[in-house]
Motif scaffolding. Structure first.
Motif, PDB file in Angstrom:
ATOM      1  N   ASP A   1       0.837  -1.198   0.000  1.00  0.00           N
ATOM      2  CA  ASP A   1       0.000   0.000   0.000  1.00  0.00           C
ATOM      3  C   ASP A   1       0.877   1.256   0.000  1.00  0.00           C
ATOM      4  OD1 ASP A   1      -2.280   1.629   0.091  1.00  0.00           O
ATOM      5  OD2 ASP A   1      -3.250   0.428   1.633  1.00  0.00           O
ATOM      6  N   VAL A   2       0.318   2.356   0.457  1.00  0.00           N
ATOM      7  CA  VAL A   2       0.944   3.672   0.306  1.00  0.00           C
ATOM      8  C   VAL A   2       2.292   3.774   1.020  1.00  0.00           C
ATOM      9  CG1 VAL A   2       0.602   6.160   0.627  1.00  0.00           C
ATOM     10  CG2 VAL A   2      -1.329   4.704   0.032  1.00  0.00           C
ATOM     11  N   ALA A   3       2.466   3.033   2.100  1.00  0.00           N
ATOM     12  CA  ALA A   3       3.736   3.089   2.825  1.00  0.00           C
ATOM     13  C   ALA A   3       4.914   2.795   1.909  1.00  0.00           C
ATOM     14  CB  ALA A   3       3.726   2.114   3.994  1.00  0.00           C
ATOM     15  N   GLY A   4       4.715   1.926   0.933  1.00  0.00           N
ATOM     16  CA  GLY A   4       5.786   1.625  -0.008  1.00  0.00           C
ATOM     17  C   GLY A   4       6.163   2.816  -0.870  1.00  0.00           C
ATOM     18  N   MET A   5       5.168   3.591  -1.297  1.00  0.00           N
ATOM     19  CA  MET A   5       5.433   4.793  -2.096  1.00  0.00           C
ATOM     20  C   MET A   5       6.101   5.872  -1.240  1.00  0.00           C
ATOM     21  SD  MET A   5       2.526   3.196  -3.558  1.00  0.00           S
ATOM     22  CE  MET A   5       3.609   1.844  -3.964  1.00  0.00           C
ATOM     23  N   ILE A   6       5.614   6.006  -0.011  1.00  0.00           N
ATOM     24  CA  ILE A   6       6.210   6.984   0.906  1.00  0.00           C
ATOM     25  C   ILE A   6       7.678   6.657   1.149  1.00  0.00           C
ATOM     26  CG2 ILE A   6       6.196   7.828   3.286  1.00  0.00           C
ATOM     27  CD1 ILE A   6       3.154   7.409   3.291  1.00  0.00           C
ATOM     28  N   GLY A   7       7.963   5.383   1.415  1.00  0.00           N
ATOM     29  CA  GLY A   7       9.321   4.967   1.725  1.00  0.00           C
ATOM     30  C   GLY A   7      10.299   5.278   0.617  1.00  0.00           C
ATOM     31  N   ALA A   8       9.871   5.095  -0.624  1.00  0.00           N
ATOM     32  CA  ALA A   8      10.760   5.369  -1.748  1.00  0.00           C
ATOM     33  C   ALA A   8      11.148   6.845  -1.804  1.00  0.00           C
ATOM     34  CB  ALA A   8      10.083   4.956  -3.058  1.00  0.00           C
ATOM     35  N   ILE A   9      10.205   7.719  -1.534  1.00  0.00           N
ATOM     36  CA  ILE A   9      10.477   9.164  -1.631  1.00  0.00           C
ATOM     37  C   ILE A   9      11.229   9.679  -0.415  1.00  0.00           C
ATOM     38  CG2 ILE A   9       9.423  11.447  -1.844  1.00  0.00           C
ATOM     39  CD1 ILE A   9       9.335   9.608  -4.380  1.00  0.00           C
ATOM     40  N   THR A  10      10.830   9.270   0.768  1.00  0.00           N
ATOM     41  CA  THR A  10      11.529   9.769   1.962  1.00  0.00           C
ATOM     42  C   THR A  10      12.952   9.228   2.039  1.00  0.00           C
ATOM     43  OG1 THR A  10      10.560   8.003   3.318  1.00  0.00           O
ATOM     44  CG2 THR A  10       9.412  10.127   3.271  1.00  0.00           C
ATOM     45  N   ALA A  11      13.160   7.990   1.617  1.00  0.00           N
ATOM     46  CA  ALA A  11      14.505   7.415   1.656  1.00  0.00           C
ATOM     47  C   ALA A  11      15.428   8.091   0.653  1.00  0.00           C
ATOM     48  CB  ALA A  11      14.441   5.918   1.382  1.00  0.00           C
ATOM     49  N   SER A  12      14.892   8.471  -0.500  1.00  0.00           N
ATOM     50  CA  SER A  12      15.742   9.049  -1.548  1.00  0.00           C
ATOM     51  C   SER A  12      15.970  10.552  -1.385  1.00  0.00           C
ATOM     52  CB  SER A  12      15.135   8.776  -2.929  1.00  0.00           C
ATOM     53  OG  SER A  12      13.839   9.338  -3.038  1.00  0.00           O
ATOM     54  N   THR A  13      15.061  11.240  -0.706  1.00  0.00           N
ATOM     55  CA  THR A  13      15.187  12.694  -0.554  1.00  0.00           C
ATOM     56  C   THR A  13      15.652  13.119   0.829  1.00  0.00           C
ATOM     57  OG1 THR A  13      12.887  12.964   0.154  1.00  0.00           O
ATOM     58  CG2 THR A  13      13.337  13.079  -2.237  1.00  0.00           C
ATOM     59  N   GLY A  14      15.441  12.274   1.826  1.00  0.00           N
ATOM     60  CA  GLY A  14      15.742  12.666   3.196  1.00  0.00           C
ATOM     61  C   GLY A  14      14.663  13.522   3.825  1.00  0.00           C
ATOM     62  N   ALA A  15      13.603  13.800   3.072  1.00  0.00           N
ATOM     63  CA  ALA A  15      12.485  14.601   3.582  1.00  0.00           C
ATOM     64  C   ALA A  15      11.530  13.720   4.374  1.00  0.00           C
ATOM     65  CB  ALA A  15      11.745  15.267   2.429  1.00  0.00           C
ATOM     66  N   GLU A  16      10.697  14.351   5.187  1.00  0.00           N
ATOM     67  CA  GLU A  16       9.719  13.636   5.984  1.00  0.00           C
ATOM     68  C   GLU A  16       8.305  14.003   5.537  1.00  0.00           C
ATOM     69  OE1 GLU A  16      10.415  11.344   8.196  1.00  0.00           O
ATOM     70  OE2 GLU A  16      12.591  11.632   8.025  1.00  0.00           O
ATOM     71  N   VAL A  17       7.376  13.098   5.756  1.00  0.00           N
ATOM     72  CA  VAL A  17       5.963  13.391   5.496  1.00  0.00           C
ATOM     73  C   VAL A  17       5.465  14.340   6.574  1.00  0.00           C
ATOM     74  CG1 VAL A  17       3.653  12.413   5.324  1.00  0.00           C
ATOM     75  CG2 VAL A  17       5.615  11.151   4.403  1.00  0.00           C
ATOM     76  N   GLU A  18       4.878  15.453   6.161  1.00  0.00           N
ATOM     77  CA  GLU A  18       4.385  16.438   7.134  1.00  0.00           C
ATOM     78  C   GLU A  18       3.004  16.089   7.679  1.00  0.00           C
ATOM     79  OE1 GLU A  18       4.806  20.552   6.395  1.00  0.00           O
ATOM     80  OE2 GLU A  18       6.684  20.346   5.277  1.00  0.00           O
ATOM     81  N   LEU A  19       2.190  15.407   6.875  1.00  0.00           N
ATOM     82  CA  LEU A  19       0.841  15.069   7.337  1.00  0.00           C
ATOM     83  C   LEU A  19       0.372  13.788   6.669  1.00  0.00           C
ATOM     84  CD1 LEU A  19      -1.750  15.892   8.910  1.00  0.00           C
ATOM     85  CD2 LEU A  19      -2.491  17.081   6.828  1.00  0.00           C
ATOM     86  N   VAL A  20      -0.139  12.866   7.479  1.00  0.00           N
ATOM     87  CA  VAL A  20      -0.826  11.675   6.980  1.00  0.00           C
ATOM     88  C   VAL A  20      -2.306  11.868   7.280  1.00  0.00           C
ATOM     89  CG1 VAL A  20      -1.103   9.191   7.183  1.00  0.00           C
ATOM     90  CG2 VAL A  20       1.182  10.195   7.351  1.00  0.00           C
ATOM     91  N   VAL A  21      -3.114  11.889   6.238  1.00  0.00           N
ATOM     92  CA  VAL A  21      -4.523  12.264   6.366  1.00  0.00           C
ATOM     93  C   VAL A  21      -5.413  11.107   6.796  1.00  0.00           C
ATOM     94  CG1 VAL A  21      -6.537  13.059   5.049  1.00  0.00           C
ATOM     95  CG2 VAL A  21      -4.304  14.164   4.732  1.00  0.00           C
TER      96      VAL A  21
END
Length: 269
Positions: free
Chosen positions: A164-184
């Motif tokens: 699910d979405v956690a996989g998409m989040i992980g790819a972006i946060t791991a590659s950019t070093g940025a964090e998710v600001e809000l999970v709706v």
């Protein structure tokens, strides 16, 4: 009639009404029983890769009528949040086309290029390509803040649990070093508030029905609603017992509502 002091029913979709592309046996009849009893309904789903119009059409295919206002998706609540808190923003999306459709229905502007985006909105992407990931990467590297429709690790499909979405989040946060600001998504208070606002009822008048201890039962417990866990999705009865907050009821499926309506006996909800 369903004898109850509960007037509102918050119904999950994946694992509760549907499993993959198939309807769960008895779900249409259960929903019809609630409507016949004069209950208020809202379909509350962490699905962020579809729009309400797409969800409405999907329900209709299986004989379940629902007004758009009765459907609240994580994409819906994400759009409302951005409309309220960042009305002039431009977004880039990492997800299936339904997310963009729902955002645009709230007049959220999609950036022409990833570098122009103020926000990256991440949801489930079932046709994901490297280009999709790289465009999202470019948006964040140029300053886009990250909002996710939900952070579920998996969802129940016909062949078992699916990423699910956690996989998409992980790819972006791991590659950019940025964090998710809000999970709706569920179990957030944003989703609970949206459901209760749609129903026009207080929490103690409502029951959440869903297959996830974390998102469905968790949302209900945090918000002060009654909860019913169904065993047609991601949770087995034994696993439910390991959680500190137990559901008020555990049912084989949502079809249990039909027998409760028929029996009118003790334990009806």
């Amino acid at each position: 009639m369903i004898a109850t002091t509960l007037d509102g029913f918050v119904i999950d979709l994946d694992g509760t009404v549907f499993r993959g592309d198939q309807i769960i046996e008895g779900a249409p009849e259960a929903i019809a029983a609630l409507r016949a009893a004069g209950k208020r309904l809202v379909f509350l789903s962490n699905r962020g890769n579809i729009s309400r119009a797409m969800c409405q059409e999907r329900l209709s295919r299986y004989g379940i009528a629902a007004e758009l206002e009765e459907i609240v998706l994580s994409s819906t609540v994400t759009a409302r949040y951005l409309r309220k808190h960042a009305p002039d923003c431009q977004v880039w999306t990492l997800g299936d086309p339904g997310l963009r459709e729902e955002l645009e229905s709230f007049d959220i502007v999609h950036a022409e290029q990833p570098e122009d985006a103020n926000w990256l909105v991440i949801t489930l992407h079932e046709t994901l390509t490297y280009r999709d990931l790289n465009d999202a990467f470019r948006a964040v590297r140029h300053g886009a803040r990250i909002i996710a429709t939900n952070a579920d690790r998996s969802f129940p499909g016909l062949t078992g649990e699916q990423i699910d979405v956690a996989g998409m989040i992980g790819a972006i946060t791991a590659s950019t070093g940025a964090e998710v600001e809000l999970v709706v998504g569920k179990p957030s208070s944003l989703m609970a508030e949206a459901a209760l606002s749609t129903l026009g009822l207080s929490a103690n008048q409502c029951l959440v029905i869903g297959d996830s201890m974390e998102s469905d039962i968790g949302l209900g417990k945090r918000a002060g609603m009654k909860t019913a866990l169904v065993l047609t999705g991601s949770t087995e009865a034994a696993a439910a017992g390991l959680w500190p907050a137990r559901p008020d009821w555990i049912w084989p499926s949502i079809a249990e509502l039909v027998s409760m309506a028929r029996d009118k006996g003790e334990g009806t909800v």
